[in-house]
Design a protein around this motif. Sequence first.
Motif, PDB file in Angstrom:
ATOM      1  N   LEU A   1       0.840  -1.192   0.000  1.00 49.12           N
ATOM      2  CA  LEU A   1       0.000   0.000   0.000  1.00 49.12           C
ATOM      3  C   LEU A   1       0.880   1.248   0.000  1.00 49.12           C
ATOM      4  CD1 LEU A   1      -3.075   0.509   0.092  1.00 49.12           C
ATOM      5  CD2 LEU A   1      -2.840   0.912   2.547  1.00 49.12           C
ATOM      6  N   GLN A   2       0.560   2.186  -0.872  1.00 51.62           N
ATOM      7  CA  GLN A   2       1.351   3.406  -0.969  1.00 51.62           C
ATOM      8  C   GLN A   2       1.305   4.187   0.339  1.00 51.62           C
ATOM      9  OE1 GLN A   2      -0.149   5.576  -4.324  1.00 51.62           O
ATOM     10  NE2 GLN A   2       0.860   4.265  -5.823  1.00 51.62           N
ATOM     11  N   ILE A   3       2.402   4.883   0.615  1.00 50.91           N
ATOM     12  CA  ILE A   3       2.528   5.588   1.891  1.00 50.91           C
ATOM     13  C   ILE A   3       1.417   6.617   2.075  1.00 50.91           C
ATOM     14  CG2 ILE A   3       3.982   7.190   3.193  1.00 50.91           C
ATOM     15  CD1 ILE A   3       6.401   5.670   2.231  1.00 50.91           C
ATOM     16  N   SER A   4       1.024   7.291   0.999  1.00 48.87           N
ATOM     17  CA  SER A   4      -0.045   8.288   1.116  1.00 48.87           C
ATOM     18  C   SER A   4      -1.351   7.643   1.571  1.00 48.87           C
ATOM     19  CB  SER A   4      -0.248   9.004  -0.222  1.00 48.87           C
ATOM     20  OG  SER A   4      -0.559   8.072  -1.247  1.00 48.87           O
TER      21      SER A   4
ATOM     22  N   GLN B   1      -2.506  12.556  15.099  1.00 46.39           N
ATOM     23  CA  GLN B   1      -2.173  12.097  13.757  1.00 46.39           C
ATOM     24  C   GLN B   1      -0.717  11.627  13.680  1.00 46.39           C
ATOM     25  OE1 GLN B   1      -4.839  12.513  10.951  1.00 46.39           O
ATOM     26  NE2 GLN B   1      -5.573  12.086  13.008  1.00 46.39           N
ATOM     27  N   MET B   2      -0.486  10.613  12.854  1.00 47.31           N
ATOM     28  CA  MET B   2       0.869  10.127  12.626  1.00 47.31           C
ATOM     29  C   MET B   2       1.473  10.879  11.445  1.00 47.31           C
ATOM     30  SD  MET B   2       2.206   6.232  11.934  1.00 47.31           S
ATOM     31  CE  MET B   2       1.625   5.686  13.536  1.00 47.31           C
ATOM     32  N   SER B   3       2.767  11.117  11.502  1.00 43.30           N
ATOM     33  CA  SER B   3       3.430  11.886  10.446  1.00 43.30           C
ATOM     34  C   SER B   3       3.878  10.982   9.301  1.00 43.30           C
ATOM     35  CB  SER B   3       4.647  12.616  11.014  1.00 43.30           C
ATOM     36  OG  SER B   3       5.675  11.690  11.351  1.00 43.30           O
ATOM     37  N   TRP B   4       4.061  11.596   8.157  1.00 43.72           N
ATOM     38  CA  TRP B   4       4.588  10.912   6.971  1.00 43.72           C
ATOM     39  C   TRP B   4       5.962  10.323   7.278  1.00 43.72           C
ATOM     40  CZ3 TRP B   4       2.827  10.682   1.728  1.00 43.72           C
ATOM     41  CH2 TRP B   4       3.781  10.257   0.800  1.00 43.72           C
ATOM     42  N   ALA B   5       6.800  11.088   7.981  1.00 44.64           N
ATOM     43  CA  ALA B   5       8.169  10.650   8.271  1.00 44.64           C
ATOM     44  C   ALA B   5       8.194   9.370   9.094  1.00 44.64           C
ATOM     45  CB  ALA B   5       8.926  11.761   9.000  1.00 44.64           C
ATOM     46  N   THR B   6       7.240   9.218  10.009  1.00 49.01           N
ATOM     47  CA  THR B   6       7.192   8.007  10.835  1.00 49.01           C
ATOM     48  C   THR B   6       6.928   6.776   9.982  1.00 49.01           C
ATOM     49  OG1 THR B   6       6.402   9.240  12.760  1.00 49.01           O
ATOM     50  CG2 THR B   6       6.011   6.869  12.754  1.00 49.01           C
ATOM     51  N   ILE B   7       6.004   6.889   9.038  1.00 46.21           N
ATOM     52  CA  ILE B   7       5.679   5.760   8.172  1.00 46.21           C
ATOM     53  C   ILE B   7       6.860   5.427   7.267  1.00 46.21           C
ATOM     54  CG2 ILE B   7       4.133   4.946   6.348  1.00 46.21           C
ATOM     55  CD1 ILE B   7       1.963   6.711   7.556  1.00 46.21           C
ATOM     56  N   VAL B   8       7.502   6.452   6.717  1.00 44.31           N
ATOM     57  CA  VAL B   8       8.679   6.235   5.865  1.00 44.31           C
ATOM     58  C   VAL B   8       9.766   5.504   6.646  1.00 44.31           C
ATOM     59  CG1 VAL B   8      10.571   7.395   4.649  1.00 44.31           C
ATOM     60  CG2 VAL B   8       8.217   8.183   4.339  1.00 44.31           C
ATOM     61  N   ASP B   9       9.960   5.898   7.907  1.00 42.00           N
ATOM     62  CA  ASP B   9      10.982   5.274   8.743  1.00 42.00           C
ATOM     63  C   ASP B   9      10.671   3.801   8.980  1.00 42.00           C
ATOM     64  OD1 ASP B   9      13.307   5.360  10.601  1.00 42.00           O
ATOM     65  OD2 ASP B   9      11.771   4.962  12.103  1.00 42.00           O
ATOM     66  N   PHE B  10       9.407   3.482   9.264  1.00 44.70           N
ATOM     67  CA  PHE B  10       9.044   2.087   9.508  1.00 44.70           C
ATOM     68  C   PHE B  10       9.126   1.256   8.234  1.00 44.70           C
ATOM     69  CE2 PHE B  10       7.500   3.269  13.676  1.00 44.70           C
ATOM     70  CZ  PHE B  10       7.718   2.109  14.408  1.00 44.70           C
ATOM     71  N   TYR B  11       8.740   1.816   7.110  1.00 44.52           N
ATOM     72  CA  TYR B  11       8.866   1.091   5.846  1.00 44.52           C
ATOM     73  C   TYR B  11      10.334   0.767   5.567  1.00 44.52           C
ATOM     74  CZ  TYR B  11       4.199   0.875   3.751  1.00 44.52           C
ATOM     75  OH  TYR B  11       2.909   0.530   3.447  1.00 44.52           O
TER      76      TYR B  11
END
Length: 347
Positions: A104-107, A124-134
């Motif tokens: 699933l795309q990060i967006s 809300q969770m930030s974009w950077a947090t998801i990028v880091d976990f991916y």
Amino acid sequence: MHPLLENINLFDISSLTEENVKDILTEARVLPEKISAPMCPTCGSETSANRDSSRKLGWMWICKKKNQLKCSGKVNPTSNTFFENVKIHILDVFILIVCFIIKLQISLVLEQLNMFRRRRGQPQMSWATIVDFYSRLREVAEIIGSHHDKLLGGPGTIKKGFFFWLMGKKKKDLWPRIARHCNPETSVICTDSATQYHNINKLFNDAIHKTTNHKKGEFVNKTDKLNTINPLENENRHFKKSIVSRKSEKSIIQYMALHFYRRTRLNTLKSLDAKVQMFLEDISWVFPGYGKEGLQLKKIEAPTVESEGISDMMPKTFNKKLLNALSDDDEVPFVDDEDGDPNWEEF
């Protein structure tokens, strides 16, 4: 497999609780069981699980001799697990893992995850947090993939391939990797007509080399429909689309490893629950918990013509123009000494 994981889908996840996910992860060995208590790191005595609401799992291991010997030894159960130093909820991490598995795309992940968090009254969770976990999840795939021992090809196998980071495109760059990673019993090799592939069948015991000339518009042989590399070209296109960050050589190598991991492990399973179970188990191999050594990235020296014993198959000319021609990407027909053209059989 935990019953709550069976037949799971992205919509079911919102009905899971933090405790549900802890149970799923414990059964998959991503989180430790309370009864698997280690020895006290301070005095060497036994420890036991004690409630501690300040800890992520709600408990920790404490020395049984804390009163008798006044020992202050304790062990955090998330130590050396995937959740060590993780600040967000375990349920959110589990959602990220499932989203990663289904690509699933990060967006969209950000949208879905924050929708769940709003329902729970969380920020809300930030974009950077998801990028880091991916990125961390790609590292798991890279480490697991580095321990594979499979060879490409073999008698009667269908077209297969994987990707390498190469510093060049000459025979000396390509052939050592083909020699190391392809089954010598492969019976048919299909390539385009690039000159660096000429005589590639010599790397195999008894193989037929089939080519298509892309420069002439031939992508599928008219009389032999299996003589094509279109499936690999298509795979290459999808692989490039999967790369969303090209910031460093490390990230590109991770994407190559992830592509290999998905194709050789996750994609061999049909159901999402089986894929999630496999990935959770792979996480546990990399992050096995306190006092255990996890799998490390297996680094292998890049193959060379010398290490693979194929020096005698390399071009034996000092003509720079000819050497450059042997690494040309243009697909050209192979000819023998006509009108001054080189005799390709010498190479």
